[in-house]
Structures are given as structure tokens and as C-alpha cells.
Design a protein around this motif. Structure first.
Motif, PDB file in Angstrom:
ATOM      1  N   CYS A   1      -5.579   5.907 -46.116  1.00 33.83           N
ATOM      2  CA  CYS A   1      -4.384   5.048 -46.088  1.00 33.83           C
ATOM      3  C   CYS A   1      -3.170   5.750 -46.679  1.00 33.83           C
ATOM      4  CB  CYS A   1      -4.660   3.750 -46.840  1.00 33.83           C
ATOM      5  SG  CYS A   1      -5.758   2.627 -45.950  1.00 33.83           S
ATOM      6  N   ALA A   2      -3.381   6.530 -47.737  1.00 34.66           N
ATOM      7  CA  ALA A   2      -2.258   7.253 -48.334  1.00 34.66           C
ATOM      8  C   ALA A   2      -1.681   8.264 -47.342  1.00 34.66           C
ATOM      9  CB  ALA A   2      -2.702   7.948 -49.620  1.00 34.66           C
ATOM     10  N   GLU A   3      -2.552   8.930 -46.584  1.00 31.38           N
ATOM     11  CA  GLU A   3      -2.055   9.893 -45.598  1.00 31.38           C
ATOM     12  C   GLU A   3      -1.372   9.175 -44.439  1.00 31.38           C
ATOM     13  OE1 GLU A   3      -1.068  13.402 -43.661  1.00 31.38           O
ATOM     14  OE2 GLU A   3      -1.538  12.934 -45.759  1.00 31.38           O
ATOM     15  N   TRP A   4      -1.929   8.057 -43.987  1.00 30.59           N
ATOM     16  CA  TRP A   4      -1.251   7.277 -42.947  1.00 30.59           C
ATOM     17  C   TRP A   4       0.147   6.865 -43.420  1.00 30.59           C
ATOM     18  CZ3 TRP A   4      -5.815   3.410 -41.808  1.00 30.59           C
ATOM     19  CH2 TRP A   4      -6.723   4.007 -40.912  1.00 30.59           C
ATOM     20  N   ALA A   5       0.246   6.419 -44.667  1.00 27.22           N
ATOM     21  CA  ALA A   5       1.534   5.973 -45.198  1.00 27.22           C
ATOM     22  C   ALA A   5       2.533   7.119 -45.264  1.00 27.22           C
ATOM     23  CB  ALA A   5       1.335   5.353 -46.579  1.00 27.22           C
TER      24      ALA A   5
ATOM     25  N   TYR B   1      -8.575   4.450 -36.345  1.00 19.21           N
ATOM     26  CA  TYR B   1      -7.903   3.470 -37.199  1.00 19.21           C
ATOM     27  C   TYR B   1      -8.844   2.914 -38.259  1.00 19.21           C
ATOM     28  CZ  TYR B   1      -4.179   0.041 -38.133  1.00 19.21           C
ATOM     29  OH  TYR B   1      -3.175  -0.698 -38.712  1.00 19.21           O
ATOM     30  N   THR B   2      -9.799   3.717 -38.704  1.00 22.99           N
ATOM     31  CA  THR B   2     -10.601   3.397 -39.887  1.00 22.99           C
ATOM     32  C   THR B   2     -10.660   4.658 -40.744  1.00 22.99           C
ATOM     33  OG1 THR B   2     -12.697   3.995 -38.809  1.00 22.99           O
ATOM     34  CG2 THR B   2     -12.000   1.684 -38.664  1.00 22.99           C
ATOM     35  N   GLN B   3     -11.379   4.572 -41.851  1.00 28.50           N
ATOM     36  CA  GLN B   3     -11.370   5.657 -42.824  1.00 28.50           C
ATOM     37  C   GLN B   3     -12.076   6.911 -42.324  1.00 28.50           C
ATOM     38  OE1 GLN B   3     -13.318   3.035 -42.869  1.00 28.50           O
ATOM     39  NE2 GLN B   3     -15.210   3.307 -44.015  1.00 28.50           N
ATOM     40  N   GLY B   4     -11.552   8.060 -42.749  1.00 24.37           N
ATOM     41  CA  GLY B   4     -12.248   9.309 -42.523  1.00 24.37           C
ATOM     42  C   GLY B   4     -13.282   9.533 -43.618  1.00 24.37           C
ATOM     43  N   VAL B   5     -14.012  10.621 -43.513  1.00 22.33           N
ATOM     44  CA  VAL B   5     -14.967  11.017 -44.556  1.00 22.33           C
ATOM     45  C   VAL B   5     -14.541  12.407 -45.023  1.00 22.33           C
ATOM     46  CG1 VAL B   5     -17.368  11.488 -45.129  1.00 22.33           C
ATOM     47  CG2 VAL B   5     -16.812   9.618 -43.563  1.00 22.33           C
ATOM     48  N   PHE B   6     -14.019  12.480 -46.239  1.00 21.06           N
ATOM     49  CA  PHE B   6     -13.402  13.698 -46.750  1.00 21.06           C
ATOM     50  C   PHE B   6     -14.393  14.531 -47.560  1.00 21.06           C
ATOM     51  CE2 PHE B   6      -9.912  10.956 -45.786  1.00 21.06           C
ATOM     52  CZ  PHE B   6      -8.829  11.773 -45.499  1.00 21.06           C
ATOM     53  N   GLU B   7     -14.315  15.844 -47.368  1.00 20.30           N
ATOM     54  CA  GLU B   7     -15.098  16.769 -48.181  1.00 20.30           C
ATOM     55  C   GLU B   7     -14.360  17.094 -49.465  1.00 20.30           C
ATOM     56  OE1 GLU B   7     -16.149  20.777 -46.522  1.00 20.30           O
ATOM     57  OE2 GLU B   7     -18.094  19.779 -46.277  1.00 20.30           O
ATOM     58  N   ARG B   8     -13.026  17.045 -49.431  1.00 17.90           N
ATOM     59  CA  ARG B   8     -12.187  17.258 -50.602  1.00 17.90           C
ATOM     60  C   ARG B   8     -10.885  16.487 -50.390  1.00 17.90           C
ATOM     61  NH1 ARG B   8     -11.521  21.650 -47.271  1.00 17.90           N
ATOM     62  NH2 ARG B   8      -9.310  22.205 -46.897  1.00 17.90           N
TER      63      ARG B   8
ATOM     64  N   GLY C   1     -10.320   0.180 -30.243  1.00 20.04           N
ATOM     65  CA  GLY C   1      -9.150   0.834 -30.812  1.00 20.04           C
ATOM     66  C   GLY C   1      -8.452   1.728 -29.813  1.00 20.04           C
ATOM     67  N   TRP C   2      -8.273   2.991 -30.179  1.00 23.73           N
ATOM     68  CA  TRP C   2      -7.615   3.966 -29.303  1.00 23.73           C
ATOM     69  C   TRP C   2      -8.600   5.047 -28.857  1.00 23.73           C
ATOM     70  CZ3 TRP C   2      -5.391   1.197 -33.053  1.00 23.73           C
ATOM     71  CH2 TRP C   2      -4.280   0.425 -32.666  1.00 23.73           C
TER      72      TRP C   2
ATOM     73  N   GLU D   1       1.956   3.776 -28.915  1.00 29.34           N
ATOM     74  CA  GLU D   1       2.743   4.895 -29.430  1.00 29.34           C
ATOM     75  C   GLU D   1       3.182   4.662 -30.871  1.00 29.34           C
ATOM     76  OE1 GLU D   1       3.037   3.527 -26.499  1.00 29.34           O
ATOM     77  OE2 GLU D   1       2.509   5.185 -25.155  1.00 29.34           O
ATOM     78  N   PHE D   2       3.343   3.412 -31.269  1.00 30.19           N
ATOM     79  CA  PHE D   2       3.693   3.145 -32.662  1.00 30.19           C
ATOM     80  C   PHE D   2       2.561   3.577 -33.595  1.00 30.19           C
ATOM     81  CE2 PHE D   2       2.974   0.149 -36.206  1.00 30.19           C
ATOM     82  CZ  PHE D   2       3.978   0.612 -37.049  1.00 30.19           C
ATOM     83  N   PHE D   3       1.336   3.150 -33.321  1.00 37.61           N
ATOM     84  CA  PHE D   3       0.205   3.515 -34.172  1.00 37.61           C
ATOM     85  C   PHE D   3      -0.024   5.026 -34.182  1.00 37.61           C
ATOM     86  CE2 PHE D   3      -0.586  -0.929 -33.231  1.00 37.61           C
ATOM     87  CZ  PHE D   3      -0.995  -1.439 -34.457  1.00 37.61           C
ATOM     88  N   LEU D   4       0.267   5.666 -33.055  1.00 32.98           N
ATOM     89  CA  LEU D   4       0.048   7.107 -32.973  1.00 32.98           C
ATOM     90  C   LEU D   4       1.023   7.895 -33.838  1.00 32.98           C
ATOM     91  CD1 LEU D   4      -0.637   7.489 -29.135  1.00 32.98           C
ATOM     92  CD2 LEU D   4      -2.296   7.304 -30.992  1.00 32.98           C
ATOM     93  N   THR D   5       2.089   7.258 -34.331  1.00 34.76           N
ATOM     94  CA  THR D   5       3.015   7.976 -35.213  1.00 34.76           C
ATOM     95  C   THR D   5       2.388   8.282 -36.564  1.00 34.76           C
ATOM     96  OG1 THR D   5       4.015   5.927 -36.075  1.00 34.76           O
ATOM     97  CG2 THR D   5       5.053   6.945 -34.142  1.00 34.76           C
TER      98      THR D   5
END
Length: 379
Positions: free
Chosen positions: A327-331, A140-147, A181-182, A127-131
Motif C-alpha cells: 500500500c505504501a508503494e501504491w500510494a 490489486y492485492t498484496q505482494g510477497v516481499f523478500e526485503r 481484477g485486471w 487506466e486509473f488503477f494502472l497509474t
């Protein structure tokens, strides 16, 4: 130490570090006195809340400054990522800590040491990681962003689909996942009719995945076993490894294991964060985030081992900016959940992961750390 002495110490180091180039100004508030280091509007403020925090700052030691923040002796106000981008202004010379990082591997053996190290990071409550992770896949790894402003959830869905397409599997095929992972990839693939066996070393991950697979009646199972010790009843149609290569620094051994586990014609999808030199992680990271001998991927060393293996290299993609955005969005999400996190798990855990996530975002943005995804094929 007086506020004046601390200000002078930081001024001298600032001038040395930014000699001949523009520096990022910041402010230090010590008691009722505020001092600006550099010229211009401060990007952030370091608030000294305890004399031990002032001592850590004056020592110009980034590890001690990190510890002082964890213990609440220092606070950062304003742009924490800007602060972490200039952490090179402070030294990180801890040879004894470097030796201590590898000593447990000799005592316990590689696989058992890996289990302990992985558990130290991943066995916090799910539940901590899910926050702070994406709410759709819990990846829990990087996404692939279109923008850059795309929702994290959409970037993660794109990443799952890209990985599944790269593996060239069909409903009814069997995939081995290294690091469950999850359940982000295993659930995504299983819902498309692909059978997944996922390996994990963390007890909390095993519990979460077992409950998920049973509850959703997915064609997936979890095995708590180290990859290098895993014996499969049959060869798999494909293998996926999202973000676990960092915990498998013996590239030759892991490639040999993949060759043993995947069928001829099968593909292996991998992604990882990377650096240009092996084991060049900060003392804070190795002590408080990923203890043990885990290290970022060194791509050129890895590819040398691929050339000596039976695998063909199909593709390599640069994911550094994608990992920065992730990582910026996770933060940001962790900061938004601060009150809940502190209430349920305590202020030290919030501070530890806040430094980790904003520090990672800063490292990807400046190029201190890279990231790649790549695909191999067994002829």
C-alpha cells in the motif's frame, strides 16, 4: 472560528489522546497563522483553505475531516501516513451511517447489493488503477516481499508463483478464480498452460479481461457472476481468491460453495486483509471506498467455519507487513502520477484514493489491520 480557538481545541484533544505517552507533533496553518500541536518538529501540517475545513477540524470528527480534505477545504503537507496513524485522536461515531450501510442489502438482496458495492469501487476506468499498481501483473492485492526495498513487480511475481504452487495444478488443469481484477493471476496461470475461469462483478473488469484474454490468446474466460450464484458445468481442479473474502462476509456460505465447485483433492488459495472484529470499518471507508456490507476477514471466525466444513486447513501465513509495503508503494506511485490523475479523472478521485492508500499503509503498519493468506484442501 479563530486560529487561536482551533489551536486550543486541538491542543486539549492532543493532551487527552496522548496522555502519558509521546505524541506525534503536527502543525495547523489557518490563514497567516501557524500553530504547533504537541512538542517538537511537526511531522506534517494541516493547511486550512476554507472556513468549513476549520469547522471540521474543530468538530474532532475524522469522517468530517476526511470529507473536508476530499472537497479541498483542508490540505495535508508532509508525512500523510504519520497523520493517518493518529486519526484515532478524532472520533468516528455515526450510528445512522452504520445502519444505512446495511439497509441496501435488505432492499436489493445480498448478491445484487454486492454487485452495486463492488462496482462503486472497481468501475473507475482501468487506466486509473494502472497509474499506481505494479506494471508487470496489475495485481490489486498484496505482494510477497523478500526485503523491504524489493521492487513491487518482483514481490507480485513471487506472490503469483506462491499461489500457483499452493494450488498444486499442472498444465491443462482448470482453475476457478474469484475476482478477476485486471488479470494478474489469470494471465500468469494461463501463460503456464493452466485454464482459468475468472468471476467478476465489475463491468469495467469484465471488459478489460475479455480484451486481454482475446488479445493474448490465453486459455482463460471471464464470467460476470456472483460466486454464490455461479453454477459450473464441472468441478474445478483448484480455486483461487485474492482479496475477495472481504466482500464475502458469509463464511459458511462461501465455504459451502467452494466445496461444491472444487474436486476432491483440490486446493483453494485465499488471501485477505483482516481485523479482530467484523464490520469495524471507519465511516469514511464504508461511505467513500467500499460502500456496503463488505468487511475485513475475522480469522478466528473464519477458521471456526472451516472446522465445520469438509476442508482441511493446509497453511496460514501472516501478510500484514507485505500489505503495508504494497500500500505504501501504491500510494507513492499515485502521488507521483498526481498531475495525470487530476487532469484525467479530477482532484476528488485523486484525494479519495490518496487517503485510502496512505491510510491503509498506516493501518497495516500500526497493526490496526492485519492480513493473511491461507490454503484449504478438499479431502
Amino acid at each position: 472560528m479563530t486560529s487561536i480557538d482551533l489551536g486550543r481545541t486541538l491542543d486539549r484533544r492532543f493532551q487527552q489522546y496522548f496522555s502519558g505517552r509521546a505524541g506525534t507533533p503536527f502543525s495547523v496553518r489557518h490563514g497567516a497563522v501557524a500553530h504547533t500541536v504537541g512538542t517538537g518538529d511537526p511531522a506534517f501540517t494541516i493547511a486550512v483553505t476554507d472556513p468549513r475545513g476549520a469547522k471540521a477540524l474543530a468538530g474532532l470528527d475524522q469522517f468530517q475531516i476526511g470529507v473536508a480534505y476530499l472537497r479541498g477545504w483542508l490540505d495535508f503537507e508532509g508525512d500523510l501516513m504519520a497523520a493517518l496513524k493518529i486519526r484515532g485522536m478524532f472520533h468516528d461515531r455515526h450510528p445512522i451511517a452504520w445502519v444505512a450501510r446495511f439497509a441496501p442489502a435488505l432492499r436489493f438482496g445480498g448478491a445484487e447489493h454486492d454487485r452495486r458495492a463492488i462496482s462503486a469501487h472497481y468501475d473507475e476506468e482501468s487506466e486509473f488503477f494502472l497509474t499506481f499498481m505494479d506494471s508487470r501483473h496489475r495485481c490489486y492485492t498484496q505482494g510477497v516481499f523478500e526485503r523491504d526495498d524489493e521492487p513491487l513487480e518482483d514481490a507480485m511475481t513471487r506472490k503469483m508463483q506462491l499461489a500457483l504452487e499452493a494450488l498444486k495444478v499442472s498444465p491443462g488443469d482448470h482453475i476457478l478464480e474469484v475476482g478477476g481484477g485486471w488479470g494478474a493471476f489469470s494471465e500468469y496461470a494461463a501463460r503456464q498452460g493452466v485454464h482459468v475461469t475468472t468471476l467478476t462483478l465489475a463491468e469495467e473488469s469484465e471488459r478489460y479481461l475479455s480484451d486481454l484474454f482475446a488479445r493474448e490468446q490465453l486459455p482463460a474466460r471471464v464470467v460476470r457472476q456472483h460466486l454464490l450464484r455461479y453454477e459450473a458445468p464441472r468441478r474445478y481442479d483448484a480455486i483461487v481468491n485474492m482479496g475477495v473474502t472481504e466482500h464475502l462476509p458469509d463464511y459458511r456460505a462461501s465455504l459451502r460453495k467452494y466445496a461444491e465447485l472444487v474436486r476432491p483433492g483440490g486446493h483453494v488459495y485465499l488471501d485477505a486483509l483482516a481485523m479482530r472484529a467484523k464490520h469495524r470499518v471507519s465511516t469514511f471507508m464504508s461511505r467513500y471506498i467500499y460502500p456496503g456490507k463488505s468487511s475485513p476477514l475475522v480469522l478466528h471466525s473464519y477458521l471456526r467455519q472451516v472446522a465445520r466444513s469438509p476442508f482441511e486447513l493446509v497453511s496460514v501465513d501472516d501478510d500484514r507487513h507485505n500489505y503495508h509495503l504494497t500500500c505504501a508503494e501504491w500510494a507513492r506511485r499515485l502521488d507521483a502520477a498526481r498531475d495525470e490523475v487530476v487532469r484525467r479523472w479530477g482532484d476528488p478521485l485523486y484525494r479519495r484514493f490518496r487517503l485510502f492508500l496512505w491510510g491503509s499503509a498506516a493501518s497495516f503498519d500500526t497493526g490496526l489491520v492485519q492480513a493473511y493468506r491461507w490454503v484449504l484442501r478438499m479431502p
